[in-house]
Motif scaffolding. Structure first.
Motif, PDB file in Angstrom:
ATOM      1  N   THR A  41     -10.494  -5.004  -9.098  1.00  0.00           N
ATOM      2  CA  THR A  41      -9.397  -4.050  -8.958  1.00  0.00           C
ATOM      3  C   THR A  41      -9.861  -2.660  -9.378  1.00  0.00           C
ATOM      4  OG1 THR A  41      -7.785  -5.788  -9.421  1.00  0.00           O
ATOM      5  CG2 THR A  41      -7.045  -3.514  -9.684  1.00  0.00           C
ATOM      6  N   ALA A  42      -9.606  -1.667  -8.528  1.00  0.00           N
ATOM      7  CA  ALA A  42      -9.988  -0.295  -8.838  1.00  0.00           C
ATOM      8  C   ALA A  42      -8.981   0.327  -9.806  1.00  0.00           C
ATOM      9  CB  ALA A  42     -10.062   0.526  -7.557  1.00  0.00           C
ATOM     10  N   GLN A  43      -9.393   1.413 -10.456  1.00  0.00           N
ATOM     11  CA  GLN A  43      -8.543   2.106 -11.424  1.00  0.00           C
ATOM     12  C   GLN A  43      -8.120   3.461 -10.870  1.00  0.00           C
ATOM     13  OE1 GLN A  43      -7.713   0.459 -14.353  1.00  0.00           O
ATOM     14  NE2 GLN A  43      -8.821  -1.193 -13.323  1.00  0.00           N
ATOM     15  N   PHE A  44      -6.821   3.690 -10.817  1.00  0.00           N
ATOM     16  CA  PHE A  44      -6.301   4.961 -10.312  1.00  0.00           C
ATOM     17  C   PHE A  44      -6.708   6.090 -11.261  1.00  0.00           C
ATOM     18  CE2 PHE A  44      -3.165   8.329  -9.957  1.00  0.00           C
ATOM     19  CZ  PHE A  44      -2.957   8.436  -8.593  1.00  0.00           C
ATOM     20  N   ARG A  45      -7.213   7.188 -10.669  1.00  0.00           N
ATOM     21  CA  ARG A  45      -7.597   8.347 -11.475  1.00  0.00           C
ATOM     22  C   ARG A  45      -6.689   9.543 -11.216  1.00  0.00           C
ATOM     23  NH1 ARG A  45      -9.377   5.294 -14.404  1.00  0.00           N
ATOM     24  NH2 ARG A  45     -11.552   4.904 -14.970  1.00  0.00           N
ATOM     25  N   VAL A  75      -7.462  -2.870  -4.034  1.00  0.00           N
ATOM     26  CA  VAL A  75      -6.207  -2.370  -4.596  1.00  0.00           C
ATOM     27  C   VAL A  75      -6.472  -1.687  -5.930  1.00  0.00           C
ATOM     28  CG1 VAL A  75      -4.894  -4.243  -3.512  1.00  0.00           C
ATOM     29  CG2 VAL A  75      -5.687  -4.504  -5.874  1.00  0.00           C
ATOM     30  N   CYS A  76      -5.533  -0.866  -6.341  1.00  0.00           N
ATOM     31  CA  CYS A  76      -5.487  -0.422  -7.740  1.00  0.00           C
ATOM     32  C   CYS A  76      -4.117  -0.811  -8.273  1.00  0.00           C
ATOM     33  CB  CYS A  76      -5.774   1.072  -7.896  1.00  0.00           C
ATOM     34  SG  CYS A  76      -4.702   2.187  -6.994  1.00  0.00           S
ATOM     35  N   LEU A 121      -1.316  -0.588  -5.267  1.00  0.00           N
ATOM     36  CA  LEU A 121      -1.525   0.254  -4.099  1.00  0.00           C
ATOM     37  C   LEU A 121      -2.632  -0.350  -3.247  1.00  0.00           C
ATOM     38  CD1 LEU A 121      -1.478   3.814  -5.744  1.00  0.00           C
ATOM     39  CD2 LEU A 121       0.437   2.563  -4.710  1.00  0.00           C
ATOM     40  N   LEU A 122      -2.444  -0.368  -1.937  1.00  0.00           N
ATOM     41  CA  LEU A 122      -3.450  -0.894  -1.014  1.00  0.00           C
ATOM     42  C   LEU A 122      -4.322   0.259  -0.522  1.00  0.00           C
ATOM     43  CD1 LEU A 122      -1.411  -3.200  -1.225  1.00  0.00           C
ATOM     44  CD2 LEU A 122      -1.721  -3.634   1.209  1.00  0.00           C
ATOM     45  N   LEU A 123      -5.632   0.074  -0.649  1.00  0.00           N
ATOM     46  CA  LEU A 123      -6.582   1.157  -0.439  1.00  0.00           C
ATOM     47  C   LEU A 123      -7.423   0.926   0.812  1.00  0.00           C
ATOM     48  CD1 LEU A 123      -7.869   1.298  -4.135  1.00  0.00           C
ATOM     49  CD2 LEU A 123      -5.875   2.476  -3.148  1.00  0.00           C
ATOM     50  N   GLY A 124      -7.773   2.026   1.487  1.00  0.00           N
ATOM     51  CA  GLY A 124      -8.580   1.912   2.688  1.00  0.00           C
ATOM     52  C   GLY A 124      -9.653   2.973   2.784  1.00  0.00           C
ATOM     53  N   LEU A 125     -10.713   2.648   3.526  1.00  0.00           N
ATOM     54  CA  LEU A 125     -11.775   3.585   3.868  1.00  0.00           C
ATOM     55  C   LEU A 125     -12.050   3.475   5.368  1.00  0.00           C
ATOM     56  CD1 LEU A 125     -14.377   3.096   0.987  1.00  0.00           C
ATOM     57  CD2 LEU A 125     -13.030   5.155   1.424  1.00  0.00           C
TER      58      LEU A 125
END
Length: 355
Positions: free
Chosen positions: A319-323, A237-238, A221-225
């Motif tokens: 890489t981030a981890q989906f929670r 991403v996660c 998944l591509l993540l944004g702020l």
């Protein structure tokens, strides 16, 4: 080169744990390029974590290693670059460049250092089967006269001090703490040490995804702020999902899919110049090579909570981890302001510790 431990050697690795375990040797976890250095007189070989040679990219280190290491040895450590009193991984990645002229220029402009934390061989003796405590003593003796940019990594057997390091050193760009059993022999490519890393959470906008290499399921998944101007910046991403969940996500995200990137905040991702003024997914680099970086745009309407260790500039370093999904959050509320500011700490103070 004729040493008792010959290149290439893959380094011993660590597995993640949630707390600092008791009764071990503790060191800071360095955020750089892991490297195994082989020196036999005037011959120096710097091997990467995968066994590939890094020697040509760090000519200034070759000189420094000859000046500071024993004449015949094999040392495990980390290549780092310090900028503004902290580790700078972005500047370190710039050092891997195909043009020798640029390599030479960056060796002058952003010189690297080497932090040594294990000794695999000395003289004609292999130390692979020697317990860690004895290897540490030998390493300390071998680097007793070493001077910057070659450093002996601080180490302690006091878990309370290790916890203090864990809390203080992040401001200098360090990743956490490594714990090593005192009787541990050196086992290349085996996860026998322990790493304790910082973890925080953030609510981020899901604005796209990439397909998995195995087929039409979600790879990441591509993540944004949103930044201070309201623009949605790509922050990472996660990607760690079970295969069943990857297939479910394709269906789950289908209502948000866009036919193309027209109207999407990252619509200019394929234009090289656009990456100079905004953080977008898909920038080609010497690290990605010919890898397919295309992605499926999603309307940036869903928010999820992810865990991350720390930032590198304005992005997640790893890489981030989906929670979990956060249906209670509005995408526009997902800004950089929610991210924790780490108190600064001068890396020079870390390297000068005598513990």
């Amino acid at each position: 080169m004729d040493l008792p431990v010959m290149p290439p050697v893959k380094p011993m690795l660590a597995k993640s744990v949630s707390k600092i375990p008791p009764g071990m040797q503790y060191e800071a976890k360095w955020d750089g390029f892991r490297a195994i250095v082989h020196r036999d007189g005037d011959e120096v070989e710097i091997g990467s974590r995968t066994g590939k040679s890094l020697t040509r990219y760090f000519p200034e280190l070759v000189t420094a290693l000859k000046d500071n290491l024993p004449a015949r040895c094999v040392v495990d450590g980390e290549i780092v670059i310090v900028h503004g009193g902290r580790l700078d991984f972005d500047r370190l990645t710039e050092r891997i460049h195909p043009a020798q002229s640029r390599v030479d220029m960056l060796a002058q402009k952003t010189p690297a250092g080497f932090v040594a934390f294990d000794l695999l061989a000395l003289g004609d003796q292999s130390l692979l089967d020697t317990p860690l405590a004895a290897r540490r003593t030998a390493l300390t003796d071998a680097l007793s006269t070493a001077r910057p940019p070659v450093h002996l990594a601080p180490a302690t057997t006091d878990p309370a001090l290790a916890q203090e390091w864990f809390e203080r050193f992040e401001g200098a760009g360090l990743d956490g703490v490594i714990a090593k059993p005192l009787d541990l022999p050196y086992r290349p490519d085996a996860r026998l040490m322990f790493k304790i890393k910082h973890e925080r959470t953030a609510d981020v906008v899901v604005a796209g995804f990439r397909f998995h290499k195995s087929g039409p399921i979600v790879g990441s998944l591509l993540l944004g702020l949103h930044d201070a101007h309201g623009a949605l910046q790509h922050v990472g991403v996660c990607a760690a999902f079970p295969m069943k969940r990857r297939a479910e996500l394709v269906e789950e995200l289908a209502p948000l899919r866009m036919d193309d990137t027209t109207g999407h905040p990252w619509a200019a991702w394929a234009e090289e110049a656009a990456h100079e003024s905004a953080r977008l997914p898909g920038a080609q680099s010497r690290w990605t090579g010919k890898k397919d970086l295309s992605w499926v745009p999603l309307r940036p309407e869903r928010v999820c909570e992810v865990a991350y260790d720390h930032l590198e500039g304005d992005r997640f370093r790893h890489t981030a981890q989906f929670r979990r999904w956060r249906p209670d959050r509005e995408p526009q509320s997902c800004t950089y302001a929610q991210l924790e500011e780490v108190v600064g700490y001068d890396l020079a103070e870390v390297l000068n510790l005598k513990a």
